[in-house]
Design an enzyme around this catalytic site. Structure first.
Site, PDB file in Angstrom:
ATOM      1  N   ASP A 168       0.851  -1.222  -0.056  1.00  0.00           N
ATOM      2  CA  ASP A 168      -0.075  -0.004   0.092  1.00  0.00           C
ATOM      3  C   ASP A 168       0.833   1.323  -0.008  1.00  0.00           C
ATOM      4  O   ASP A 168       0.298   2.177   0.607  1.00  0.00           O
ATOM      5  CB  ASP A 168      -0.908   0.000   1.198  1.00  0.00           C
ATOM      6  CG  ASP A 168      -1.580  -1.212   1.138  1.00  0.00           C
ATOM      7  OD1 ASP A 168      -2.190  -1.727   0.124  1.00  0.00           O
ATOM      8  OD2 ASP A 168      -2.172  -1.853   2.595  1.00  0.00           O
ATOM      9  N   LYS A 210       1.921   2.019  -4.980  1.00  0.00           N
ATOM     10  CA  LYS A 210       2.614   1.505  -6.271  1.00  0.00           C
ATOM     11  C   LYS A 210       1.580   1.877  -7.566  1.00  0.00           C
ATOM     12  O   LYS A 210       2.411   2.133  -8.530  1.00  0.00           O
ATOM     13  CB  LYS A 210       2.811  -0.090  -6.098  1.00  0.00           C
ATOM     14  CG  LYS A 210       3.933  -0.242  -5.062  1.00  0.00           C
ATOM     15  CD  LYS A 210       4.131  -1.789  -5.126  1.00  0.00           C
ATOM     16  CE  LYS A 210       3.161  -2.413  -4.385  1.00  0.00           C
ATOM     17  NZ  LYS A 210       2.833  -2.371  -3.008  1.00  0.00           N
ATOM     18  N   GLY A 254      -4.141  -4.706  -4.473  1.00  0.00           N
ATOM     19  CA  GLY A 254      -5.199  -3.552  -5.201  1.00  0.00           C
ATOM     20  C   GLY A 254      -4.178  -2.520  -5.379  1.00  0.00           C
ATOM     21  O   GLY A 254      -3.997  -1.756  -4.696  1.00  0.00           O
ATOM     22  N   HIS A 255      -4.206  -2.164  -6.588  1.00  0.00           N
ATOM     23  CA  HIS A 255      -3.274  -0.932  -7.187  1.00  0.00           C
ATOM     24  C   HIS A 255      -4.576   0.042  -7.639  1.00  0.00           C
ATOM     25  O   HIS A 255      -5.095  -0.126  -8.781  1.00  0.00           O
ATOM     26  CB  HIS A 255      -2.544  -1.492  -8.398  1.00  0.00           C
ATOM     27  CG  HIS A 255      -1.363  -2.473  -7.937  1.00  0.00           C
ATOM     28  ND1 HIS A 255      -0.404  -3.064  -8.566  1.00  0.00           N
ATOM     29  CD2 HIS A 255      -0.926  -2.822  -6.501  1.00  0.00           C
ATOM     30  CE1 HIS A 255       0.669  -3.441  -7.768  1.00  0.00           C
ATOM     31  NE2 HIS A 255       0.159  -3.527  -6.542  1.00  0.00           N
ATOM     32  N   GLN A 278       2.476  -5.954  -3.140  1.00  0.00           N
ATOM     33  CA  GLN A 278       2.728  -6.275  -1.794  1.00  0.00           C
ATOM     34  C   GLN A 278       3.872  -5.262  -1.340  1.00  0.00           C
ATOM     35  O   GLN A 278       4.294  -4.063  -2.099  1.00  0.00           O
ATOM     36  CB  GLN A 278       2.792  -7.538  -1.165  1.00  0.00           C
ATOM     37  CG  GLN A 278       1.347  -8.185  -0.993  1.00  0.00           C
ATOM     38  CD  GLN A 278       1.154  -8.620  -2.299  1.00  0.00           C
ATOM     39  OE1 GLN A 278       1.719  -9.247  -3.019  1.00  0.00           O
ATOM     40  NE2 GLN A 278      -0.181  -8.585  -2.534  1.00  0.00           N
TER      41      GLN A 278
END
Ligand code: IMP
Length: 420
Positions: A13, A16, A40-41, A211
């Site tokens: 988080d 990225k 989750g990007h 991650q």
């Protein structure tokens, strides 16, 4: 060296999605090489938020090809939905925009059940319940199924294989398997040849990590980690290419630290301070919506990430969130219960949890502008914070981000990443 690896330096988080989006403008190919839809990007374009879990973040730029390598776990339902979303938005108008490895392992509903999605398991790890741990277990114990199997095997044979580890009631139907097969088939091809050819043609390849360093299965705060590798060296393994093709690594860190799930977090703030930073930073999980625990920047972790991954540049995100704090702290050592100090992380999570941070305080940054054109646009206190981080970690900060939108960042080392 033309290629670049981009990884998270904390517990995921780090922002990225946004940084990969910025770097993708200058890339020809963007590659996901690890993790699965636990990632989750978040991408923000014209105020509109798009969260991708499996699709490489480069998909928003129409000149890019996007590769999902063998090291990624693919949930065919999620990828099918993301493909449909991208088609709807006009982002996937030709087959060359997405290349999926037939060697990538698959995650099914039964993996999520084993990961506690129905609430009947003790989620001591605080996993995202996306089936990631169980699917990597199957991969390593050689009972897993891969994209190539989905495309070529009889559906009954696929279910027979799943029954080795799953209940009948959790298996996919023929119509689901058919839909996933039909959706993925046009995009599936040998990603190794694709990437080697792109490299030989002088294309710029960006490897997009998932991650972060602290969640790496070996290097992170084990056992409070994810089930795959988050370090840059894994980009070669997870993309199926020689390590000599990787190029430099840029690591991303927030200007502070957050963590979801459970596990050690020495710089975590308590009570109101934690709550305040969470709300200022909008720190709620992109995948699960869970509140993220918040704390000050941990330079011990960042320096360790540099030692292990060899990153040569840093991107600093969310500096704006630290506007107007009376004092901004940064952790430069851990203090053991006996009062001694260490500057390398301990080997066990128990020991990690017993540590307290030793801080260097910084003066109020004032209001960090939403747009910056040069480092001089920042207050003297914010500038000294940046210089201190660079000095401690030993690499330059090459991107400073002060907002979620494209353009709300300052790229300091302009010529290090330009498309030819
Ligand atoms: P899993 O990867 O779902 O098995 O979860 C293992 C640990 O990694 C949990 O603490 C999760 O919260 C954390 N985790 C997994 N993916 C992410 C991510 O993308 N961002 C932040 N934490 C993550």
């Amino acid at each position: 060296m033309t290629n670049l690896v981009c990884i998270g330096a904390q517990w995921g988080d780090e922002g990225k999605g946004k940084i990969v989006d910025v770097l993708s403008e200058q890339s020809d190919v963007v590659v996901r090489f690890s993790g699965g839809c636990n990632a989750g990007h978040t991408l923000v374009l014209n105020g509109e938020k798009t969260i991708m879990h499996l699709m490489p973040s480069g998909i928003l730029w129409k000149h890019t090809s996007n590769v999902i390598g063998p090291g990624v776990l693919i949930d065919p339902k999620v990828l099918t939905e993301e493909i449909a979303l991208c088609k709807d938005k006009g982002l996937l108008d030709n087959q060359d925009r997405l290349v999926v490895s037939p060697l990538a392992h698959l995650v099914f509903w039964h993996h999520r059940v084993r990961d506690g999605v129905q609430g009947d398991e003790d989620n001591w790890l605080g996993s995202t319940k996306r089936g990631i741990g169980p699917a990597y277990e199957d991969k390593v114990s050689r009972t897993g199924l891969r994209v190539g199997d989905l495309l070529s095997k009889d559906f009954n044979a696929l279910r027979k294989q799943m029954k080795l580890v799953a209940n009948d009631s959790h298996l996919p139907s023929d119509s689901e398997l058919q839909m996933w097969r039909d959706t993925l088939a046009p995009y599936t091809k040998d990603t190794t040849s694709f990437l080697l050819n792109a490299n030989a043609d002088g294309k710029k390849i960006l490897f997009e990590g998932a991650q972060g360093f602290g969640l790496d299965i070996d290097q992170g705060t084990y056992p409070f980690v994810t089930s795959s590798h988050c370090v840059s060296a894994y980009a070669a393994v997870g993309a199926g290419i020689p390590h000599t093709m990787l190029g430099e690594t840029i690591a991303i860190t927030k200007a502070y630290t957050t963590r979801v799930g459970t596990g050690p977090f020495p710089t975590r703030l308590n009570g109101v301070e934690d709550e305040c930073l969470r709300h200022k930073g909008g720190e709620f999980g992109a995948t699960t919506g869970r509140p993220r625990a918040c704390g000050w920047l941990d330079l011990v972790q960042l320096r360790r990430a540099r030692m292990v991954t060899g990153f040569s540049k840093l991107a600093l995100t969310k500096l704006d969130v630290l506007s107007n704090y009376d004092v901004v702290n940064v952790c430069v050592a851990y203090v053991r219960p006996d009062g001694s100090q260490i500057v390398n992380p301990p080997a066990t999570a128990e020991e990690y949890s017993s540590l307290t941070p030793f801080y260097v305080p910084f003066k109020n940054f004032g209001e960090v502008p939403q747009q910056i054109n040069s480092i001089a646009d920042l207050s003297a206190a914010a500038q000294s914070y940046i210089r201190f981080i660079e000095g401690y970690v030993g690499v330059p900060i090459s991107i400073i981000s002060v907002g979620p939108e494209r353009g709300q960042e300052l790229i300091l080392l302009e010529n290090t990443w330009q498309r030819s």
